[in-house]
Design an enzyme around this catalytic site. Structure first.
Site, PDB file in Angstrom:
ATOM      1  N   LYS A  22       0.838  -1.217   0.000  1.00 38.42           N
ATOM      2  CA  LYS A  22       0.000   0.000   0.000  1.00 38.42           C
ATOM      3  C   LYS A  22       0.865   1.257   0.000  1.00 38.42           C
ATOM      4  O   LYS A  22       0.612   2.186  -0.777  1.00 38.42           O
ATOM      5  CB  LYS A  22      -0.926  -0.045   1.228  1.00 38.42           C
ATOM      6  CG  LYS A  22      -1.916   1.083   1.326  1.00 38.42           C
ATOM      7  CD  LYS A  22      -3.163   0.663   2.076  1.00 38.42           C
ATOM      8  CE  LYS A  22      -2.947   0.422   3.559  1.00 38.42           C
ATOM      9  NZ  LYS A  22      -2.688   1.661   4.327  1.00 38.42           N
ATOM     10  N   SER A  23       1.883   1.288   0.848  1.00 39.99           N
ATOM     11  CA  SER A  23       2.742   2.480   0.924  1.00 39.99           C
ATOM     12  C   SER A  23       3.425   2.744  -0.410  1.00 39.99           C
ATOM     13  O   SER A  23       3.488   3.885  -0.883  1.00 39.99           O
ATOM     14  CB  SER A  23       3.819   2.280   2.001  1.00 39.99           C
ATOM     15  OG  SER A  23       3.234   2.198   3.269  1.00 39.99           O
ATOM     16  N   ARG A  27       2.765   5.943  -3.271  1.00 37.06           N
ATOM     17  CA  ARG A  27       3.906   6.772  -3.677  1.00 37.06           C
ATOM     18  C   ARG A  27       4.186   6.669  -5.169  1.00 37.06           C
ATOM     19  O   ARG A  27       4.623   7.642  -5.789  1.00 37.06           O
ATOM     20  CB  ARG A  27       5.140   6.384  -2.843  1.00 37.06           C
ATOM     21  CG  ARG A  27       5.052   6.874  -1.379  1.00 37.06           C
ATOM     22  CD  ARG A  27       5.988   6.080  -0.482  1.00 37.06           C
ATOM     23  NE  ARG A  27       6.101   6.595   0.874  1.00 37.06           N
ATOM     24  CZ  ARG A  27       5.238   6.357   1.871  1.00 37.06           C
ATOM     25  NH1 ARG A  27       4.140   5.638   1.667  1.00 37.06           N
ATOM     26  NH2 ARG A  27       5.458   6.846   3.077  1.00 37.06           N
ATOM     27  N   GLY A  95      -5.267   7.568   5.603  1.00 41.02           N
ATOM     28  CA  GLY A  95      -4.395   8.567   6.210  1.00 41.02           C
ATOM     29  C   GLY A  95      -3.174   8.852   5.348  1.00 41.02           C
ATOM     30  O   GLY A  95      -2.749   9.995   5.209  1.00 41.02           O
ATOM     31  N   GLN A 170       4.542   9.198   7.459  1.00 39.81           N
ATOM     32  CA  GLN A 170       3.601  10.056   6.718  1.00 39.81           C
ATOM     33  C   GLN A 170       3.998  11.519   6.846  1.00 39.81           C
ATOM     34  O   GLN A 170       3.978  12.267   5.859  1.00 39.81           O
ATOM     35  CB  GLN A 170       2.176   9.837   7.220  1.00 39.81           C
ATOM     36  CG  GLN A 170       1.650   8.450   6.867  1.00 39.81           C
ATOM     37  CD  GLN A 170       0.255   8.193   7.394  1.00 39.81           C
ATOM     38  OE1 GLN A 170      -0.315   9.018   8.104  1.00 39.81           O
ATOM     39  NE2 GLN A 170      -0.293   7.044   7.058  1.00 39.81           N
ATOM     40  N   ASP A 321       1.976  -1.326  11.863  1.00 40.64           N
ATOM     41  CA  ASP A 321       0.647  -1.780  11.436  1.00 40.64           C
ATOM     42  C   ASP A 321       0.382  -3.251  11.787  1.00 40.64           C
ATOM     43  O   ASP A 321      -0.715  -3.760  11.535  1.00 40.64           O
ATOM     44  CB  ASP A 321       0.483  -1.572   9.925  1.00 40.64           C
ATOM     45  CG  ASP A 321       0.479  -0.093   9.563  1.00 40.64           C
ATOM     46  OD1 ASP A 321       0.099   0.729  10.423  1.00 40.64           O
ATOM     47  OD2 ASP A 321       0.850   0.234   8.421  1.00 40.64           O
ATOM     48  N   LYS A 348      -4.547   5.493  14.751  1.00 42.98           N
ATOM     49  CA  LYS A 348      -4.621   4.827  13.446  1.00 42.98           C
ATOM     50  C   LYS A 348      -6.088   4.840  12.960  1.00 42.98           C
ATOM     51  O   LYS A 348      -6.890   5.619  13.444  1.00 42.98           O
ATOM     52  CB  LYS A 348      -4.063   3.407  13.551  1.00 42.98           C
ATOM     53  CG  LYS A 348      -2.573   3.373  13.878  1.00 42.98           C
ATOM     54  CD  LYS A 348      -1.745   3.988  12.764  1.00 42.98           C
ATOM     55  CE  LYS A 348      -0.264   3.994  13.102  1.00 42.98           C
ATOM     56  NZ  LYS A 348       0.524   4.763  12.144  1.00 42.98           N
ATOM     57  N   ARG A 352      -6.347   1.429  17.971  1.00 41.45           N
ATOM     58  CA  ARG A 352      -6.064  -0.014  17.868  1.00 41.45           C
ATOM     59  C   ARG A 352      -5.685  -0.649  19.206  1.00 41.45           C
ATOM     60  O   ARG A 352      -5.898  -1.848  19.394  1.00 41.45           O
ATOM     61  CB  ARG A 352      -4.961  -0.268  16.835  1.00 41.45           C
ATOM     62  CG  ARG A 352      -5.460  -0.062  15.430  1.00 41.45           C
ATOM     63  CD  ARG A 352      -4.426  -0.381  14.371  1.00 41.45           C
ATOM     64  NE  ARG A 352      -5.040  -0.264  13.056  1.00 41.45           N
ATOM     65  CZ  ARG A 352      -4.369  -0.088  11.917  1.00 41.45           C
ATOM     66  NH1 ARG A 352      -3.053  -0.034  11.931  1.00 41.45           N
ATOM     67  NH2 ARG A 352      -5.015   0.002  10.769  1.00 41.45           N
TER      68      ARG A 352
HETATM   69  C1  S3P Z   1       2.486   4.758   6.328  1.00 41.06           C
HETATM   70  C2  S3P Z   1       3.032   5.131   7.544  1.00 41.06           C
HETATM   71  C3  S3P Z   1       2.487   4.673   8.841  1.00 41.06           C
HETATM   72  C4  S3P Z   1       1.555   3.483   8.689  1.00 41.06           C
HETATM   73  C5  S3P Z   1       0.598   3.653   7.545  1.00 41.06           C
HETATM   74  C6  S3P Z   1       1.343   3.829   6.242  1.00 41.06           C
HETATM   75  C7  S3P Z   1       3.100   5.278   5.098  1.00 41.06           C
HETATM   76  O1  S3P Z   1       1.768   5.743   9.426  1.00 41.06           O
HETATM   77  O2  S3P Z   1       0.852   3.260   9.888  1.00 41.06           O
HETATM   78  O3  S3P Z   1      -0.250   2.528   7.433  1.00 41.06           O
HETATM   79  O4  S3P Z   1       2.809   4.744   4.002  1.00 41.06           O
HETATM   80  O5  S3P Z   1       3.889   6.230   5.187  1.00 41.06           O
HETATM   81  P1  S3P Z   1       2.483   6.879  10.321  1.00 41.06           P
HETATM   82  O6  S3P Z   1       3.368   7.667   9.477  1.00 41.06           O
HETATM   83  O7  S3P Z   1       1.337   7.676  10.890  1.00 41.06           O
HETATM   84  O8  S3P Z   1       3.219   6.124  11.392  1.00 41.06           O
END
Ligand code: S3P
Length: 441
Positions: A22-23, A27, A95, A170, A321, A348, A352
């Site tokens: 997902k990350s 991006r 988020g 993030q 996560d 989150k 959680r």
């Molecule tokens: C993510 C960073 C994490 C993670 C989220 C994905 C990212 O959040 O919990 O699922 O893709 O940069 P935080 O930056 O709030 O820790």
């Protein structure tokens, strides 16, 4: 809203590929949209979170098309080349999408309004707005710094040096993406290293990004602004955060052996594997390799006798996560598992820490919750189960309790399985295909 019922599983046996990371998927679309020329993405996660990012970037002027499953093309507008969207951008549950996009548009001279679902609209956004204001952006938010938020991009963009007050990839990524359109060097200092997908991918697209280790374990990341980014091809690894669910289930369900292909094993994401191995889990790496700056491997996971451990607090960012499913594994391990350093879990997709403590207790597990830790006293012989768990719009809570159901005496029900589609479309079918007994509806 359809409920999900998870019953004691048969041995989990097979060879599977979980969806794309997902990350990395978010991006790849974002950087492709501010690169010049064409970016080809293979293995994109087609979950709701990433689809929300694709829709937002189209509204900001990028051309994004899907060919066959997982294969997408982005035609970018160049750094600083996005344009004002005509509509409010609805980022759903994500988020990562909203925070990174707020960074990207904050140094562009137009206004963008973001909103989300009930979960996203209750999450803290001040952590993003504070550094972006220093760069010149202005924000109008709902009380408490919550969405909906309008970002007014700056006329006068200032590069900044910003020290993160919390371990957040993030926030780091939002500042770096804002820094793309700032003159000079933008620096982020992180007290604890967090996932570095942004840094790796920015370099892959041609930006100059320097990471320096700091005394005390942190990192200093410096981006040189206004680079010429060039369209690239990207292969997205399978998501270790999604692999976590079949991995945890295979360790616990007697007689299981699963192979998970092409899993991203970036060291800043792989804390769960180290932790499960320390608990006695038999997980081996096969065919280790690297693609487009991200390391990956096939993972072989075999059912194992497990014991409790204390998970070092400084490991938390590398598995942030994965705590919901780790807490489930801990419930089945011999002895006590102590998980400190978890304050970030409270903000989150749901709280959680509270959701896991409540749900595990309802299933007969001995669990203690503090402000920033979880302690689970495991029982390898029996977990009662039998409860109905509120998913609270949180995909990982829903999947974690479906895994608990696989090793419980009586079925575990999750009130709403719909959030699973944000990160792991096809989860129920994939798990049932290797031996799980999950029923929808
Ligand atoms: C993510 C960073 C994490 C993670 C989220 C994905 C990212 O959040 O919990 O699922 O893709 O940069 P935080 O930056 O709030 O820790």
């Amino acid at each position: 809203m359809s409920a999900v019922i998870s019953r004691t599983a048969d041995p989990l046996v097979g060879d599977i590929v979980v969806p794309g990371d997902k990350s990395v998927s978010h991006r790849s679309l974002m950087l492709g949209s501010v690169a010049v020329g064409e970016t080809q993405v293979d293995g994109l996660l087609e979950g709701e979170d990433v689809l929300a990012t694709a829709a937002a970037l189209r509204a900001l002027g990028a051309t994004i098309s899907r060919h066959v499953s997982g294969q997408w093309t982005v035609i970018g507008r160049g750094v600083g080349g996005l344009s004002e969207p005509a509509q409010v951008l609805d980022m759903g549950n994500s988020g990562t999408a909203v925070r990174l996009l707020m960074g990207l548009v904050s140094t562009q001279r137009f206004a963008t309004t973001f909103t989300g679902d009930a979960s996203l609209n209750s999450r803290p956004m001040e952590r993003i707005m504070e550094p972006l204001r220093q760069m010149g952006a202005r924000f109008t938010s709902r009380s408490g710094g919550r969405l909906p938020i309008t970002v007014e991009g700056s006329e006068m963009i200032l590069p900044i040096s910003y020290e993160l007050p919390m371990a957040s990839a993030q926030v780091k990524s939002a500042v770096l993406l804002a820094g793309l359109n700032a003159p000079g060097k933008t620096t982020v200092i992180e007290p604890q290293p967090t996932r570095d997908h942004s840094e790796r991918m920015l370099r892959h697209f041609g930006a100059e990004v320097v990471s320096q280790d700091q005394a005390g374990g942190g990192k200093k990341i410096t981006l040189t602004g206004q680079p010429e980014l060039t369209g690239r091809s990207i292969t997205v690894p399978a998501d270790i955060s999604s692999a976590a669910f079949p991995m945890a289930a295979a360790l616990m369900v007697p007689g299981s052996e699963l192979v998970l292909r092409n899993v991203g094993i970036n060291p800043l994401r792989a804390g769960l594997i180290t932790t499960l191995q320390e608990m006695g889990g038999r997980i081996s790496f096969e065919n280790k390799r690297g693609e487009d700056g991200e390391p990956l491997a096939d993972l072989r996971v075999q059912a194992s006798p497990l014991h409790g451990i204390t998970v070092p607090a400084d490991r938390a960012p590398s598995m942030i996560d994965e705590y919901p499913v780790l807490a489930v594994v801990a419930a089945r391990a011999q002895g006590t598992t102590h998980m400190p350093g978890l304050a970030e879990l409270r903000v989150k997709e749901s709280d959680r820490l509270a959701a896991m403590a409540r749900g595990l207790a309802a299933c007969g597990v001995d669990v203690e919750e503090t402000e920033d830790s979880l302690t689970v006293h495991g029982n390898p012989k029996q977990i009662l189960g039998g409860a109905t768990i509120a998913a609270e719009l949180d995909h990982r809570i829903a999947m974690a309790f479906s895994v608990l159901g696989m090793v419980s005496k009586t079925p575990v029900t999750i009130d709403d399985g719909a959030p699973i589609a944000t990160s792991f479309p096809g989860y129920v079918e994939l798990m049932n295909g290797v031996g799980a007994r999950i029923e929808v509806g």
